[in-house]
Design an enzyme around this catalytic site. Structure first.
Site, PDB file in Angstrom:
ATOM      1  N   GLU A 158       0.841  -1.194   0.000  1.00  0.00           N
ATOM      2  CA  GLU A 158       0.000   0.000   0.000  1.00  0.00           C
ATOM      3  C   GLU A 158       0.881   1.251   0.000  1.00  0.00           C
ATOM      4  OE1 GLU A 158      -3.416   0.457  -0.227  1.00  0.00           O
ATOM      5  OE2 GLU A 158      -2.523   2.424  -0.556  1.00  0.00           O
ATOM      6  N   ARG A 161      -0.849   7.877   1.329  1.00  0.00           N
ATOM      7  CA  ARG A 161      -0.271   8.759   2.341  1.00  0.00           C
ATOM      8  C   ARG A 161      -1.389   9.197   3.273  1.00  0.00           C
ATOM      9  NH1 ARG A 161       0.955  13.329  -1.603  1.00  0.00           N
ATOM     10  NH2 ARG A 161      -1.046  12.525  -2.246  1.00  0.00           N
ATOM     11  N   PHE A 259      10.308  16.077  -0.465  1.00  0.00           N
ATOM     12  CA  PHE A 259      10.741  15.534   0.827  1.00  0.00           C
ATOM     13  C   PHE A 259      12.002  16.218   1.326  1.00  0.00           C
ATOM     14  CE2 PHE A 259       7.934  12.170   2.176  1.00  0.00           C
ATOM     15  CZ  PHE A 259       7.053  12.185   1.105  1.00  0.00           C
ATOM     16  N   LEU A 260      12.288  17.398   0.784  1.00  0.00           N
ATOM     17  CA  LEU A 260      13.494  18.111   1.214  1.00  0.00           C
ATOM     18  C   LEU A 260      13.173  19.281   2.141  1.00  0.00           C
ATOM     19  CD1 LEU A 260      15.696  18.041  -2.011  1.00  0.00           C
ATOM     20  CD2 LEU A 260      15.893  16.646   0.049  1.00  0.00           C
ATOM     21  N   GLY A 263      12.577  20.313   9.083  1.00  0.00           N
ATOM     22  CA  GLY A 263      11.547  20.396  10.117  1.00  0.00           C
ATOM     23  C   GLY A 263      11.975  19.686  11.380  1.00  0.00           C
ATOM     24  N   GLY A 267       7.715  11.181  11.216  1.00  0.00           N
ATOM     25  CA  GLY A 267       7.068  10.317  12.216  1.00  0.00           C
ATOM     26  C   GLY A 267       6.035   9.475  11.523  1.00  0.00           C
ATOM     27  N   CYS A 270       4.661   4.684   9.494  1.00  0.00           N
ATOM     28  CA  CYS A 270       5.393   3.965   8.440  1.00  0.00           C
ATOM     29  C   CYS A 270       6.898   4.217   8.429  1.00  0.00           C
ATOM     30  CB  CYS A 270       4.803   4.305   7.091  1.00  0.00           C
ATOM     31  SG  CYS A 270       3.158   3.620   6.879  1.00  0.00           S
ATOM     32  N   ARG A 337       0.993   8.365  15.902  1.00  0.00           N
ATOM     33  CA  ARG A 337       2.019   7.332  16.088  1.00  0.00           C
ATOM     34  C   ARG A 337       3.385   7.905  15.696  1.00  0.00           C
ATOM     35  NH1 ARG A 337      -1.017   2.402  13.057  1.00  0.00           N
ATOM     36  NH2 ARG A 337      -1.741   4.126  11.784  1.00  0.00           N
TER      37      ARG A 337
HETATM   38  P1  NAD Z   1      -3.762   0.230  12.022  1.00  0.00           P
HETATM   39  O1  NAD Z   1      -3.178  -0.162  13.317  1.00  0.00           O
HETATM   40  O2  NAD Z   1      -4.438   1.544  11.888  1.00  0.00           O
HETATM   41  O3  NAD Z   1      -4.807  -0.879  11.551  1.00  0.00           O
HETATM   42  C1  NAD Z   1      -4.676  -2.236  11.732  1.00  0.00           C
HETATM   43  C2  NAD Z   1      -6.073  -2.745  12.071  1.00  0.00           C
HETATM   44  O4  NAD Z   1      -6.078  -4.164  12.038  1.00  0.00           O
HETATM   45  C3  NAD Z   1      -6.529  -2.341  13.480  1.00  0.00           C
HETATM   46  O5  NAD Z   1      -7.747  -1.636  13.389  1.00  0.00           O
HETATM   47  C4  NAD Z   1      -6.707  -3.688  14.191  1.00  0.00           C
HETATM   48  O6  NAD Z   1      -7.763  -3.684  15.111  1.00  0.00           O
HETATM   49  C5  NAD Z   1      -6.990  -4.612  13.016  1.00  0.00           C
HETATM   50  N1  NAD Z   1      -6.733  -6.021  13.331  1.00  0.00           N
HETATM   51  C6  NAD Z   1      -5.643  -6.560  13.913  1.00  0.00           C
HETATM   52  N2  NAD Z   1      -5.802  -7.890  14.048  1.00  0.00           N
HETATM   53  C7  NAD Z   1      -7.006  -8.179  13.521  1.00  0.00           C
HETATM   54  C8  NAD Z   1      -7.754  -9.390  13.377  1.00  0.00           C
HETATM   55  N3  NAD Z   1      -7.280 -10.548  13.825  1.00  0.00           N
HETATM   56  N4  NAD Z   1      -8.963  -9.315  12.784  1.00  0.00           N
HETATM   57  C9  NAD Z   1      -9.464  -8.164  12.346  1.00  0.00           C
HETATM   58  N5  NAD Z   1      -8.817  -6.978  12.464  1.00  0.00           N
HETATM   59  C10 NAD Z   1      -7.606  -6.999  13.051  1.00  0.00           C
HETATM   60  O7  NAD Z   1      -2.592   0.100  10.958  1.00  0.00           O
HETATM   61  P2  NAD Z   1      -2.482   0.836   9.532  1.00  0.00           P
HETATM   62  O8  NAD Z   1      -1.844   2.161   9.694  1.00  0.00           O
HETATM   63  O9  NAD Z   1      -3.780   0.729   8.822  1.00  0.00           O
HETATM   64  O10 NAD Z   1      -1.391  -0.096   8.841  1.00  0.00           O
HETATM   65  C11 NAD Z   1      -1.713  -1.423   8.440  1.00  0.00           C
HETATM   66  C12 NAD Z   1      -0.571  -1.944   7.606  1.00  0.00           C
HETATM   67  O11 NAD Z   1      -0.416  -1.143   6.419  1.00  0.00           O
HETATM   68  C13 NAD Z   1       0.800  -1.877   8.302  1.00  0.00           C
HETATM   69  O12 NAD Z   1       1.572  -2.950   7.900  1.00  0.00           O
HETATM   70  C14 NAD Z   1       1.389  -0.573   7.777  1.00  0.00           C
HETATM   71  O13 NAD Z   1       2.783  -0.583   7.805  1.00  0.00           O
HETATM   72  C15 NAD Z   1       0.884  -0.577   6.356  1.00  0.00           C
HETATM   73  N6  NAD Z   1       0.757   0.751   5.757  1.00  0.00           N
HETATM   74  C16 NAD Z   1       0.268   1.792   6.467  1.00  0.00           C
HETATM   75  C17 NAD Z   1       0.130   3.038   5.865  1.00  0.00           C
HETATM   76  C18 NAD Z   1      -0.398   4.214   6.634  1.00  0.00           C
HETATM   77  O14 NAD Z   1      -0.255   5.336   6.138  1.00  0.00           O
HETATM   78  N7  NAD Z   1      -1.000   4.045   7.797  1.00  0.00           N
HETATM   79  C19 NAD Z   1       0.500   3.215   4.523  1.00  0.00           C
HETATM   80  C20 NAD Z   1       0.978   2.117   3.823  1.00  0.00           C
HETATM   81  C21 NAD Z   1       1.113   0.895   4.443  1.00  0.00           C
END
Ligand code: NAD
Length: 442
Positions: A158, A161, A259-260, A263, A267, A270, A337
């Site tokens: 994924e 952003r 990204f330059l 700041g 954080g 990711c 986070r």
């Molecule tokens: P998040 O913590 O917001 O969401 C994860 C969700 O999964 C939580 O709501 C949790 O309750 C749920 N979950 C966990 N175990 C479960 C289960 N057994 N059954 C059902 N639901 C369950 O995390 P996120 O920010 O959405 O990130 C998810 C993944 O995507 C990570 O690997 C992250 O690195 C990746 N990612 C995140 C972003 C971002 O901008 N947040 C962008 C790209 C990739």
């Protein structure tokens, strides 16, 4: 198609679920917290993202999104199931795959009750090798079925952003789409979902897809740390980093320089987590990730530069009142986070300062982090009115409006993001900023 999103209550899962439902698929949005699912089913998106609210309400009304706790039945009914659960850092920085493993086992069990071919795809960010060595074996052993024959496996990283998640999902032209496929048959099913999106699609193997995500995040994180290092040097040399950045961007090899910006460091959920996980993996396999380690080191130290600047401007912080504007790790999200604001505020508190803070979306999350150690206010003006200094930590557009500062008692602004145009500030203000040689008096 019928699609299951496991982790549908998270940032990625909910955006993917709502986005795919808006494209006409029937989506089972699987979470593990009844309370959150209940809110989603009432049209409350539980996270803040621009347009998510209206899109969620629209897909619910059309009956295209079904929030549910029932993973098994959802997977059994679905042509494709996405794993979108969290992959947090362990204490040592390495990736914690507990959620992915647990879900892979559950999906494997569920597959015993499905006769037709379907595809399971990992969308969570996972270290190369995870899908083949952890997810696929769990699916096979718990389903007693064979990957490639009875079901397909993919890894579709994924790239959305936070702050632009819905737009990025619907219009991924700037990000592209990567499909890592176990075999052509698996990838063809994912291709069917994504083929009408206006974006280049790369079909590759699963490990490359996993690595692309880490390489991209590490590259961008490295740019941020590079910018901060140059900006810190500029500050000591009396050079305005903004001019340097503009000059760098004239070179087409360097490009837009998005990204330059200097700041308080990167954080979010990711960059820090993913660079740390790649460092841990690189060490485990005996390579030296020098650039990645330096990226993290610079970033770790960056919030302290804002604390140092604040001390230079208003002296010892003990008993001083600091108004902090912006808590989320970046504008457009409520996500805190690994937000640099956490380190900045903790630094202020450690020095004995009193902090009043404002953020348009992240106050609830901030309360969970700081408890009653700081004062939360519902308007930016309240945070800074009687403060000895206003410190801008997150570059929300509303903080760029110079009228916001007109009633400030101390008239001192310390800009951690180079957001404000000091030329627009009212009279008698003193403006300081990261990477800025000397204060401007208005
Ligand atoms: P998040 O913590 O917001 O969401 C994860 C969700 O999964 C939580 O709501 C949790 O309750 C749920 N979950 C966990 N175990 C479960 C289960 N057994 N059954 C059902 N639901 C369950 O995390 P996120 O920010 O959405 O990130 C998810 C993944 O995507 C990570 O690997 C992250 O690195 C990746 N990612 C995140 C972003 C971002 O901008 N947040 C962008 C790209 C990739």
């Amino acid at each position: 198609m019928k699609i299951t999103i496991v982790g549908g209550t998270g940032y990625v899962g909910l955006t993917t679920a709502v986005g795919l439902a808006s494209k006409g698929h029937l989506v089972f949005c699987v979470g593990r917290t009844k309370e959150k699912l209940e809110k989603i089913s009432r049209g409350i998106p539980i996270i803040y993202e621009d347009r998510l609210d209206e899109l969620l309400k629209s897909v619910l009304k059309k009956g295209k999104l079904i929030p549910t706790i029932d993973l098994t039945r959802s997977v059994q009914k679905s042509d494709v199931s996405f794993i979108c659960v969290g992959t947090p850092s362990r204490q040592d920085g390495s990736i914690d795959l507990t959620q992915v493993e647990e879900v892979a086992k559950k999906i494997g069990k569920a597959l015993t009750g499905r006769k037709e071919y379907c595809v399971i795809t990992v969308k969570s960010t996972v270290i190369p090798g995870t899908t083949e060595k952890l997810v696929l074996p769990a699916l096979e052993s718990f389903s007693k079925k064979r990957a490639g024959k009875d079901f397909g496996v993919c890894m579709t990283p994924e790239f959305l952003r936070e702050g632009h998640a819905v737009k990025d999902f619907l219009f991924p032209k700037d990000q592209g789409i990567v499909i890592g496929e176990f075999d052509r048959k698996s990838g063809a099913v994912l291709y069917e979902i994504y083929k009408d999106f206006d974006a280049k699609i790369l079909r590759t193997d699963i490990r490359a897809a996993e690595m692309i995500k880490y390489a991209r995040n590490s590259y961008l994180a490295k740019d941020v740390s590079f910018a901060n290092e140059i900006s810190n040097i500029c500050q000591e040399l009396g050079v305005d980093y903004l001019d340097v950045k503009t000059g760098m961007e004239l070179d087409s090899r360097i490009g837009t320089g998005r990204f330059l910006s200097a700041g308080v460091g990167f954080g979010g959920s990711c960059f820090p987590k993913d660079v740390n996980a790649l460092v841990a993996k690189a060490k485990e396999i005996g390579t030296k990730p020098r650039i990645l380690e330096a990226t993290l080191e610079v970033n770790e130290a960056q919030p302290a530069t804002l604390i140092k600047l604040t001390k230079q401007v208003i002296g010892e912080l003990k008993g001083k009142k600091i108004g902090v504007l912006g808590l989320a790790f970046k504008p457009g999200t409520d996500d805190m986070r690994e937000a640099p604001a956490i380190k900045v505020i903790n630094g202020f508190l450690l020095e004995g300062a009193e902090v009043s803070a404002y953020d348009p979306e992240a106050l609830d999350n901030a309360r969970r982090i700081f408890g009653n150690k700081i004062v939360y206010v519902s308007k930016a003006k309240q945070a800074i009115a009687s403060a000895d200094a206003c410190v801008i930590v997150t570059e929300w557009p509303e903080f760029a409006d110079s009228r916001l500062y007109s009633k400030m008692r101390s008239k001192i602004i310390i800009d951690g993001r180079r957001l404000l145009d000091p030329g627009l500030l009212p009279a008698d203000f003193t403006y300081h900023a990261i990477g800025f040689p000397k204060p401007i008096k208005t």
